[in-house]
Design a protein around this motif. Structure first.
Motif, PDB file in Angstrom:
ATOM      1  N   GLN A 237      -7.442  15.412  34.442  1.00 17.81           N
ATOM      2  CA  GLN A 237      -8.878  15.254  34.307  1.00 17.81           C
ATOM      3  C   GLN A 237      -9.258  13.774  34.377  1.00 17.81           C
ATOM      4  O   GLN A 237      -8.573  12.909  33.849  1.00 17.81           O
ATOM      5  CB  GLN A 237      -9.347  15.849  32.974  1.00 17.81           C
ATOM      6  N   GLN A 238     -10.380  13.488  35.047  1.00 18.49           N
ATOM      7  CA  GLN A 238     -10.888  12.141  35.134  1.00 18.49           C
ATOM      8  C   GLN A 238     -12.218  12.071  34.396  1.00 18.49           C
ATOM      9  O   GLN A 238     -12.920  13.059  34.258  1.00 18.49           O
ATOM     10  CB  GLN A 238     -11.079  11.729  36.595  1.00 18.49           C
ATOM     11  N   HIS A 239     -12.558  10.893  33.963  1.00 21.73           N
ATOM     12  CA  HIS A 239     -13.819  10.696  33.256  1.00 21.73           C
ATOM     13  C   HIS A 239     -14.982  10.883  34.232  1.00 21.73           C
ATOM     14  O   HIS A 239     -14.988  10.310  35.320  1.00 21.73           O
ATOM     15  CB  HIS A 239     -13.853   9.299  32.639  1.00 21.73           C
ATOM     16  N   ARG A 240     -15.958  11.677  33.812  1.00 17.09           N
ATOM     17  CA  ARG A 240     -17.111  11.933  34.685  1.00 17.09           C
ATOM     18  C   ARG A 240     -17.949  10.668  34.804  1.00 17.09           C
ATOM     19  O   ARG A 240     -18.285  10.031  33.803  1.00 17.09           O
ATOM     20  CB  ARG A 240     -17.959  13.061  34.121  1.00 17.09           C
ATOM     21  N   PRO A 241     -18.349  10.258  36.026  1.00 18.36           N
ATOM     22  CA  PRO A 241     -19.148   9.036  36.196  1.00 18.36           C
ATOM     23  C   PRO A 241     -20.569   9.224  35.693  1.00 18.36           C
ATOM     24  O   PRO A 241     -21.029  10.345  35.461  1.00 18.36           O
ATOM     25  CB  PRO A 241     -19.115   8.811  37.708  1.00 18.36           C
ATOM     26  N   ASP A 242     -21.261   8.109  35.531  1.00 17.26           N
ATOM     27  CA  ASP A 242     -22.656   8.151  35.093  1.00 17.26           C
ATOM     28  C   ASP A 242     -23.544   8.668  36.217  1.00 17.26           C
ATOM     29  O   ASP A 242     -23.224   8.543  37.404  1.00 17.26           O
ATOM     30  CB  ASP A 242     -23.120   6.743  34.683  1.00 17.26           C
ATOM     31  N   ARG A 243     -24.677   9.235  35.811  1.00 15.22           N
ATOM     32  CA  ARG A 243     -25.661   9.671  36.800  1.00 15.22           C
ATOM     33  C   ARG A 243     -26.257   8.449  37.512  1.00 15.22           C
ATOM     34  O   ARG A 243     -26.372   7.374  36.919  1.00 15.22           O
ATOM     35  CB  ARG A 243     -26.806  10.445  36.128  1.00 15.22           C
ATOM     36  N   PRO A 244     -26.684   8.632  38.749  1.00 18.00           N
ATOM     37  CA  PRO A 244     -27.370   7.524  39.437  1.00 18.00           C
ATOM     38  C   PRO A 244     -28.644   7.131  38.692  1.00 18.00           C
ATOM     39  O   PRO A 244     -29.348   7.973  38.141  1.00 18.00           O
ATOM     40  CB  PRO A 244     -27.684   8.112  40.819  1.00 18.00           C
ATOM     41  N   ARG A 245     -28.929   5.850  38.660  1.00 17.85           N
ATOM     42  CA  ARG A 245     -30.124   5.376  37.968  1.00 17.85           C
ATOM     43  C   ARG A 245     -31.387   5.637  38.785  1.00 17.85           C
ATOM     44  O   ARG A 245     -32.469   5.803  38.226  1.00 17.85           O
ATOM     45  CB  ARG A 245     -29.996   3.874  37.695  1.00 17.85           C
TER      46      ARG A 245
ATOM     47  N   LEU B  19     -16.425  16.668  42.670  1.00 19.66           N
ATOM     48  CA  LEU B  19     -15.359  16.286  41.744  1.00 19.66           C
ATOM     49  C   LEU B  19     -15.677  16.686  40.311  1.00 19.66           C
ATOM     50  O   LEU B  19     -14.776  16.911  39.507  1.00 19.66           O
ATOM     51  CB  LEU B  19     -15.140  14.769  41.806  1.00 19.66           C
ATOM     52  N   TYR B  20     -16.983  16.810  40.010  1.00 27.57           N
ATOM     53  CA  TYR B  20     -17.422  17.124  38.655  1.00 27.57           C
ATOM     54  C   TYR B  20     -18.643  18.047  38.731  1.00 27.57           C
ATOM     55  O   TYR B  20     -19.351  18.067  39.734  1.00 27.57           O
ATOM     56  CB  TYR B  20     -17.816  15.836  37.902  1.00 27.57           C
ATOM     57  N   PRO B  21     -18.911  18.783  37.689  1.00 26.29           N
ATOM     58  CA  PRO B  21     -20.141  19.589  37.673  1.00 26.29           C
ATOM     59  C   PRO B  21     -21.363  18.708  37.482  1.00 26.29           C
ATOM     60  O   PRO B  21     -21.269  17.595  36.958  1.00 26.29           O
ATOM     61  CB  PRO B  21     -19.937  20.525  36.476  1.00 26.29           C
TER      62      PRO B  21
ATOM     63  N   TYR C  28     -20.322  11.797  42.683  1.00 21.55           N
ATOM     64  CA  TYR C  28     -19.811  13.058  42.145  1.00 21.55           C
ATOM     65  C   TYR C  28     -19.062  13.866  43.197  1.00 21.55           C
ATOM     66  O   TYR C  28     -18.546  14.945  42.903  1.00 21.55           O
ATOM     67  CB  TYR C  28     -20.965  13.910  41.594  1.00 21.55           C
ATOM     68  N   VAL C  29     -19.019  13.387  44.447  1.00 21.78           N
ATOM     69  CA  VAL C  29     -18.382  14.143  45.535  1.00 21.78           C
ATOM     70  C   VAL C  29     -17.422  13.243  46.279  1.00 21.78           C
ATOM     71  O   VAL C  29     -17.504  12.013  46.218  1.00 21.78           O
ATOM     72  CB  VAL C  29     -19.437  14.719  46.512  1.00 21.78           C
ATOM     73  N   GLU C  30     -16.493  13.887  46.980  1.00 20.03           N
ATOM     74  CA  GLU C  30     -15.577  13.151  47.845  1.00 20.03           C
ATOM     75  C   GLU C  30     -15.451  13.889  49.162  1.00 20.03           C
ATOM     76  O   GLU C  30     -15.602  15.112  49.237  1.00 20.03           O
ATOM     77  CB  GLU C  30     -14.201  13.011  47.187  1.00 20.03           C
ATOM     78  N   ARG C  31     -15.182  13.120  50.196  1.00 22.10           N
ATOM     79  CA  ARG C  31     -15.069  13.706  51.532  1.00 22.10           C
ATOM     80  C   ARG C  31     -13.850  14.619  51.610  1.00 22.10           C
ATOM     81  O   ARG C  31     -12.806  14.331  51.026  1.00 22.10           O
ATOM     82  CB  ARG C  31     -14.959  12.600  52.584  1.00 22.10           C
ATOM     83  N   CYS C  32     -14.002  15.751  52.332  1.00 19.77           N
ATOM     84  CA  CYS C  32     -12.901  16.705  52.465  1.00 19.77           C
ATOM     85  C   CYS C  32     -12.908  17.287  53.871  1.00 19.77           C
ATOM     86  O   CYS C  32     -13.833  17.069  54.661  1.00 19.77           O
ATOM     87  CB  CYS C  32     -13.024  17.837  51.429  1.00 19.77           C
ATOM     88  N   ALA C  33     -11.849  18.050  54.191  1.00 16.84           N
ATOM     89  CA  ALA C  33     -11.756  18.673  55.506  1.00 16.84           C
ATOM     90  C   ALA C  33     -12.743  19.830  55.608  1.00 16.84           C
ATOM     91  O   ALA C  33     -13.162  20.403  54.603  1.00 16.84           O
ATOM     92  CB  ALA C  33     -10.334  19.166  55.757  1.00 16.84           C
ATOM     93  N   GLU C  34     -13.109  20.178  56.844  1.00 18.49           N
ATOM     94  CA  GLU C  34     -14.016  21.309  57.066  1.00 18.49           C
ATOM     95  C   GLU C  34     -13.338  22.593  56.612  1.00 18.49           C
ATOM     96  O   GLU C  34     -12.204  22.879  57.017  1.00 18.49           O
ATOM     97  CB  GLU C  34     -14.398  21.398  58.535  1.00 18.49           C
ATOM     98  N   PRO C  35     -13.989  23.402  55.767  1.00 18.48           N
ATOM     99  CA  PRO C  35     -13.352  24.635  55.256  1.00 18.48           C
ATOM    100  C   PRO C  35     -13.219  25.683  56.341  1.00 18.48           C
ATOM    101  O   PRO C  35     -13.959  25.694  57.328  1.00 18.48           O
ATOM    102  CB  PRO C  35     -14.313  25.088  54.151  1.00 18.48           C
ATOM    103  N   VAL C  36     -12.264  26.595  56.133  1.00 20.40           N
ATOM    104  CA  VAL C  36     -12.075  27.718  57.042  1.00 20.40           C
ATOM    105  C   VAL C  36     -13.207  28.707  56.842  1.00 20.40           C
ATOM    106  O   VAL C  36     -13.728  28.866  55.734  1.00 20.40           O
ATOM    107  CB  VAL C  36     -10.713  28.396  56.783  1.00 20.40           C
TER     108      VAL C  36
END
Length: 295
Positions: A81-89, A110-112, A157-165
């Motif tokens: 688990q990683q620490h959830r980042p702050d919301r954008p200001r 990466l986080y809800p 809160y997101v990271e780039r990923c491959a196109e899903p099937v």
């Protein structure tokens, strides 16, 4: 395609079980009984017990239950688990929704996140999005693959990923074996009997005669031409009636004008006669005055 974050610490008692492992869902599954769990393609699950009558006991998002064994494939465990980042200001209330709908790339949460504005999206960890615009600082405009909803999500809160099937193609995979057992119509035609039936149906189909088609086309054109001629004759008859009515109107107009001229001539003649009578009367008056003067 959702990937749930597992609270592995909640199942430390299960860590002593040598069968404890992790798996990823190959297909989506809807539970049919109360002791079963919902699966989404790509879900990461903790396997507590494998292969009991074709069912695995697993843990998903803190809930334990049964899922089909052939819907899972073994995989490595989740990252720590990683620490959830702050919301954008920066607030999105004044931001305009981009008009473009071209997919730039895909990202995974990466986080809800819980939306605080109408143009933001609420999502859980593992949700996959299509990125439609990434030019806004601190925010990314996306479309949720699961429900097609569009809105802004925090870029951190997101990271780039491959196109899903394609999930639809994946969902159909387990049903293929069942379809084969059901002897579909395609399977029927794969048998010699089916081939014979198909050939008989083709033989019974009447052949197309090009000459007959030409004759039928000519008959349709001739019928159309005759209908046009009939309508043309009707129009000519109406035109003749209108011409006759116009001629009658012109004749009546000319007669009226002639009668008016005659009346005008009679009036002029009466006026001339009246003037003659007046002149004669004045002459008689003059003679009477002369006679009176002589007397």
């Amino acid at each position: 395609m959702a990937e749930f974050c597992l609270d592995v610490d909640a199942f430390r008692e299960a860590d002593d079980d040598p069968q404890l492992s992790f798996a990823r869902a190959l297909y989506a599954y809807t539970p049919r009984r109360g002791d079963e769990l919902t699966l989404n393609e790509g879900d990461l699950v903790t396997v507590l017990r494998r292969g009991q009558n074709g069912w695995d006991k697993v843990v998903i998002a803190g809930h334990s239950g049964l899922v089909p064994d052939n819907y899972l494939e073994p995989c490595e465990g989740p990252p720590p688990q990683q620490h959830r980042p702050d919301r954008p200001r920066r607030n999105t209330n004044q931001m305009q929704r981009p008009t473009g709908r071209k997919t730039l790339f895909h990202v995974r949460a990466l986080y809800p996140f819980t939306a605080l504005a109408d143009n933001q999206l609420t999502f859980t960890e593992g949700t996959v999005f299509k990125v439609l615009d990434d030019t806004t600082p601190e925010w990314t405009y996306v479309q949720n693959l699961s429900d097609a909803a569009t809105g802004f999500v925090p870029s951190n809160y997101v990271e780039r990923c491959a196109e899903p099937v394609d999930a639809n193609a994946a969902d159909a995979a387990p049903a293929l074996s069942a379809a084969e057992r059901d002897h579909s119509s395609q399977d029927l035609y794969a048998t010699p009997e089916g081939i014979e039936r198909e050939s008989i149906a083709c033989e019974e189909e009447p052949a197309v005669d090009p000459e007959q088609e030409k004759r039928e086309e000519c008959e349709r054109l001739l019928a159309t031409f005759n209908e046009l001629q009939r309508k043309h004759a009707q129009l000519e008859e109406k035109i003749k009636k209108l011409d006759a009515e116009a001629t009658d109107i012109h004749t009546k107009k000319a007669n009226t004008e002639r009668e008016l001229q005659e009346y005008q001539a009679q009036i002029d003649s009466s006026a001339s006669s009246q003037a003659d009578v007046q002149n004669k009367l004045e002459g008689a008056k003059d003679r009477v005055r002369q006679i009176l003067a002589l007397c």
